[in-house]
Design a protein around this motif. Structure first.
Motif, PDB file in Angstrom:
ATOM      1  N   ASN A 106       0.817  -1.208   0.000  1.00  0.00           N
ATOM      2  CA  ASN A 106       0.000   0.000   0.000  1.00  0.00           C
ATOM      3  C   ASN A 106       0.857   1.268   0.000  1.00  0.00           C
ATOM      4  O   ASN A 106       0.570   2.227   0.716  1.00  0.00           O
ATOM      5  CB  ASN A 106      -0.959   0.000   1.203  1.00  0.00           C
ATOM      6  CG  ASN A 106      -2.046   1.044   1.076  1.00  0.00           C
ATOM      7  OD1 ASN A 106      -2.427   1.438  -0.027  1.00  0.00           O
ATOM      8  ND2 ASN A 106      -2.540   1.520   2.213  1.00  0.00           N
ATOM      9  N   ARG A 107       1.935   1.233  -0.804  1.00  0.00           N
ATOM     10  CA  ARG A 107       2.865   2.359  -0.926  1.00  0.00           C
ATOM     11  C   ARG A 107       3.474   2.754   0.420  1.00  0.00           C
ATOM     12  O   ARG A 107       3.864   3.898   0.637  1.00  0.00           O
ATOM     13  CB  ARG A 107       2.187   3.569  -1.576  1.00  0.00           C
ATOM     14  CG  ARG A 107       1.783   3.327  -3.032  1.00  0.00           C
ATOM     15  CD  ARG A 107       1.424   4.597  -3.759  1.00  0.00           C
ATOM     16  NE  ARG A 107       1.280   4.349  -5.191  1.00  0.00           N
ATOM     17  CZ  ARG A 107       1.047   5.299  -6.095  1.00  0.00           C
ATOM     18  NH1 ARG A 107       0.913   6.565  -5.728  1.00  0.00           N
ATOM     19  NH2 ARG A 107       0.942   5.000  -7.381  1.00  0.00           N
ATOM     20  N   GLY A 108       3.566   1.789   1.321  1.00  0.00           N
ATOM     21  CA  GLY A 108       4.070   2.071   2.667  1.00  0.00           C
ATOM     22  C   GLY A 108       5.569   2.141   2.781  1.00  0.00           C
ATOM     23  O   GLY A 108       6.089   2.586   3.804  1.00  0.00           O
ATOM     24  N   SER A 109       6.310   1.681   1.756  1.00  0.00           N
ATOM     25  CA  SER A 109       7.775   1.716   1.829  1.00  0.00           C
ATOM     26  C   SER A 109       8.374   2.640   0.776  1.00  0.00           C
ATOM     27  O   SER A 109       9.542   2.516   0.426  1.00  0.00           O
ATOM     28  CB  SER A 109       8.341   0.299   1.660  1.00  0.00           C
ATOM     29  OG  SER A 109       7.979  -0.256   0.403  1.00  0.00           O
ATOM     30  N   LEU A 110       7.571   3.561   0.265  1.00  0.00           N
ATOM     31  CA  LEU A 110       8.061   4.506  -0.737  1.00  0.00           C
ATOM     32  C   LEU A 110       9.186   5.368  -0.188  1.00  0.00           C
ATOM     33  O   LEU A 110       9.172   5.763   0.982  1.00  0.00           O
ATOM     34  CB  LEU A 110       6.935   5.432  -1.201  1.00  0.00           C
ATOM     35  CG  LEU A 110       5.851   4.879  -2.124  1.00  0.00           C
ATOM     36  CD1 LEU A 110       4.812   5.965  -2.373  1.00  0.00           C
ATOM     37  CD2 LEU A 110       6.441   4.413  -3.432  1.00  0.00           C
ATOM     38  N   SER A 111      10.139   5.680  -1.041  1.00  0.00           N
ATOM     39  CA  SER A 111      11.098   6.749  -0.765  1.00  0.00           C
ATOM     40  C   SER A 111      10.717   7.933  -1.646  1.00  0.00           C
ATOM     41  O   SER A 111       9.883   7.806  -2.554  1.00  0.00           O
ATOM     42  CB  SER A 111      12.523   6.295  -1.092  1.00  0.00           C
ATOM     43  OG  SER A 111      12.663   6.085  -2.486  1.00  0.00           O
ATOM     44  N   LEU A 112      11.312   9.071  -1.411  1.00  0.00           N
ATOM     45  CA  LEU A 112      11.018  10.234  -2.242  1.00  0.00           C
ATOM     46  C   LEU A 112      11.396   9.969  -3.704  1.00  0.00           C
ATOM     47  O   LEU A 112      10.657  10.348  -4.620  1.00  0.00           O
ATOM     48  CB  LEU A 112      11.763  11.463  -1.714  1.00  0.00           C
ATOM     49  CG  LEU A 112      11.219  12.065  -0.416  1.00  0.00           C
ATOM     50  CD1 LEU A 112      12.144  13.167   0.093  1.00  0.00           C
ATOM     51  CD2 LEU A 112       9.808  12.623  -0.617  1.00  0.00           C
ATOM     52  N   SER A 113      12.530   9.305  -3.922  1.00  0.00           N
ATOM     53  CA  SER A 113      12.967   9.020  -5.294  1.00  0.00           C
ATOM     54  C   SER A 113      11.966   8.132  -6.023  1.00  0.00           C
ATOM     55  O   SER A 113      11.626   8.371  -7.184  1.00  0.00           O
ATOM     56  CB  SER A 113      14.348   8.345  -5.282  1.00  0.00           C
ATOM     57  OG  SER A 113      15.315   9.185  -4.720  1.00  0.00           O
ATOM     58  N   TYR A 114      11.489   7.093  -5.333  1.00  0.00           N
ATOM     59  CA  TYR A 114      10.544   6.177  -5.963  1.00  0.00           C
ATOM     60  C   TYR A 114       9.183   6.842  -6.150  1.00  0.00           C
ATOM     61  O   TYR A 114       8.495   6.619  -7.145  1.00  0.00           O
ATOM     62  CB  TYR A 114      10.417   4.906  -5.124  1.00  0.00           C
ATOM     63  CG  TYR A 114       9.722   3.767  -5.834  1.00  0.00           C
ATOM     64  CD1 TYR A 114       9.607   3.746  -7.223  1.00  0.00           C
ATOM     65  CD2 TYR A 114       9.200   2.699  -5.129  1.00  0.00           C
ATOM     66  CE1 TYR A 114       8.978   2.693  -7.871  1.00  0.00           C
ATOM     67  CE2 TYR A 114       8.574   1.637  -5.769  1.00  0.00           C
ATOM     68  CZ  TYR A 114       8.474   1.647  -7.145  1.00  0.00           C
ATOM     69  OH  TYR A 114       7.855   0.619  -7.790  1.00  0.00           O
ATOM     70  N   TYR A 115       8.793   7.680  -5.214  1.00  0.00           N
ATOM     71  CA  TYR A 115       7.523   8.392  -5.329  1.00  0.00           C
ATOM     72  C   TYR A 115       7.536   9.333  -6.543  1.00  0.00           C
ATOM     73  O   TYR A 115       6.539   9.450  -7.255  1.00  0.00           O
ATOM     74  CB  TYR A 115       7.243   9.165  -4.043  1.00  0.00           C
ATOM     75  CG  TYR A 115       5.876   9.813  -3.988  1.00  0.00           C
ATOM     76  CD1 TYR A 115       4.771   9.236  -4.614  1.00  0.00           C
ATOM     77  CD2 TYR A 115       5.674  11.004  -3.291  1.00  0.00           C
ATOM     78  CE1 TYR A 115       3.517   9.824  -4.560  1.00  0.00           C
ATOM     79  CE2 TYR A 115       4.422  11.595  -3.228  1.00  0.00           C
ATOM     80  CZ  TYR A 115       3.349  11.006  -3.878  1.00  0.00           C
ATOM     81  OH  TYR A 115       2.107  11.594  -3.824  1.00  0.00           O
ATOM     82  N   ILE A 116       8.671   9.976  -6.795  1.00  0.00           N
ATOM     83  CA  ILE A 116       8.806  10.841  -7.973  1.00  0.00           C
ATOM     84  C   ILE A 116       8.599  10.035  -9.251  1.00  0.00           C
ATOM     85  O   ILE A 116       7.899  10.461 -10.176  1.00  0.00           O
ATOM     86  CB  ILE A 116      10.198  11.521  -7.984  1.00  0.00           C
ATOM     87  CG1 ILE A 116      10.289  12.538  -6.834  1.00  0.00           C
ATOM     88  CG2 ILE A 116      10.465  12.210  -9.324  1.00  0.00           C
ATOM     89  CD1 ILE A 116      11.685  13.048  -6.598  1.00  0.00           C
TER      90      ILE A 116
END
Length: 288
Positions: free
Chosen positions: A236-246
């Protein structure tokens, strides 16, 4: 004078690469951050600073920021602590130390994405190596990455293990450059091992600590490949980093302008977190 000109000319290719691959893309990202754009069409709508305002009301931004801080500082702490311990041990003279140095450093030779894929097969629920071992021992399988925080912790541990060898090498170089006369003088004065480490070795290792901490911190704060391989940002997008979210914003959600704004904010966040730490450590450096 001619020699100086020759040296200046030799730096031109490096400066050009810096401008083409870093400065120009960064300036273009800043420009795009003021527009609404899906990343593909020729239609762009000027929004001003609305993308930046939207970031600070985005719950996924705060989740990604929190995870990024854990990835950055968690990896940096573990890599430096264990890297220093390994360096102190492997700096001693004993048979097989060179083989051990190679073994510790070897994981760095594997691409981060490949290492993440390998470790994923250890922790996956169905058919994972760890769960197969538990089954052999008569235990129920464990969902190792059941929540976002569990995934973040596992990714941080794997990343720390893979790159601890880098810290080890940096600290080994620092230890081997400390003049023996300081240690010998301390031993003649009856100083114990802990006092020798605290008052002699550690202060003289500050340049190495600065290098290792800054490199690890920046790499941890921009972590991407390991997350893609081990969790794909889930659950559920719980381990996103800023780089991956971009990346998800740009390619999946088709919010290129918003992704560009978040990229600019990410650079600022990395600078805010790393520059003070680098400056503090450099002020602690001593000459010898």
């Amino acid at each position: 004078m001619k020699r100086n000109r020759k040296y200046m000319l030799m730096t031109v290719p490096a400066v050009l690469m810096l401008v083409v691959f870093i400065v120009l893309p960064l300036l273009n990202a800043v420009r795009l951050s003021f527009f609404k754009w899906n990343g593909y069409s020729q239609r762009m709508s000027f929004l001003g600073i609305e993308n930046y305002i939207g970031i600070f009301s985005d719950p996924l931004f705060y989740r990604s920021l929190g995870n990024t801080i854990i990835y950055g500082f968690g990896s940096t702490l573990l890599q430096n602590v264990f890297g220093l311990i390994l360096a102190l041990y492997l700096n001693m003279k004993f048979k097989g130390r060179n083989i051990l140095r190679v073994v510790v450093y070897l994981p760095i030779m594997v691409a981060q994405f490949i290492m993440g894929q390998i470790m994923y097969y250890f922790v996956q629920y169905q058919g994972g190596v760890l769960n197969e071992i538990l089954a052999m021992l008569g235990h129920e399988p464990v969902y190792w990455m059941e929540s976002g925080i569990q995934a973040v912790v596992l990714i941080t541990l794997v990343n720390s293990w893979q790159y601890v060898g880098l810290c080890m090498v940096v600290y080994l170089d620092g230890l081997q450059n400390i003049p023996d006369m300081y240690r010998e003088a301390a031993r003649l004065d009856g100083v114990g091992h802990w006092q020798e480490f605290r008052y002699i070795t550690l202060p003289l290792l500050i340049p190495s600590i600065t290098t290792a901490v800054v490199i690890n911190l920046i790499n941890g704060l921009k972590m991407y490949d390991m997350i893609v391989a081990m969790s794909s940002g889930g659950p559920n997008r719980g381990s996103l980093s800023l780089s991956y979210y971009i990346q998800l914003l740009y390619f999946n959600d088709e919010k290129a302008g918003y992704a560009a704004a978040l990229g600019v904010v990410t650079i600022v966040v990395i600078m805010i977190l790393t520059l003070p730490i680098s400056g503090f450590l450099r002020r602690k450096e001593v000459e010898y």
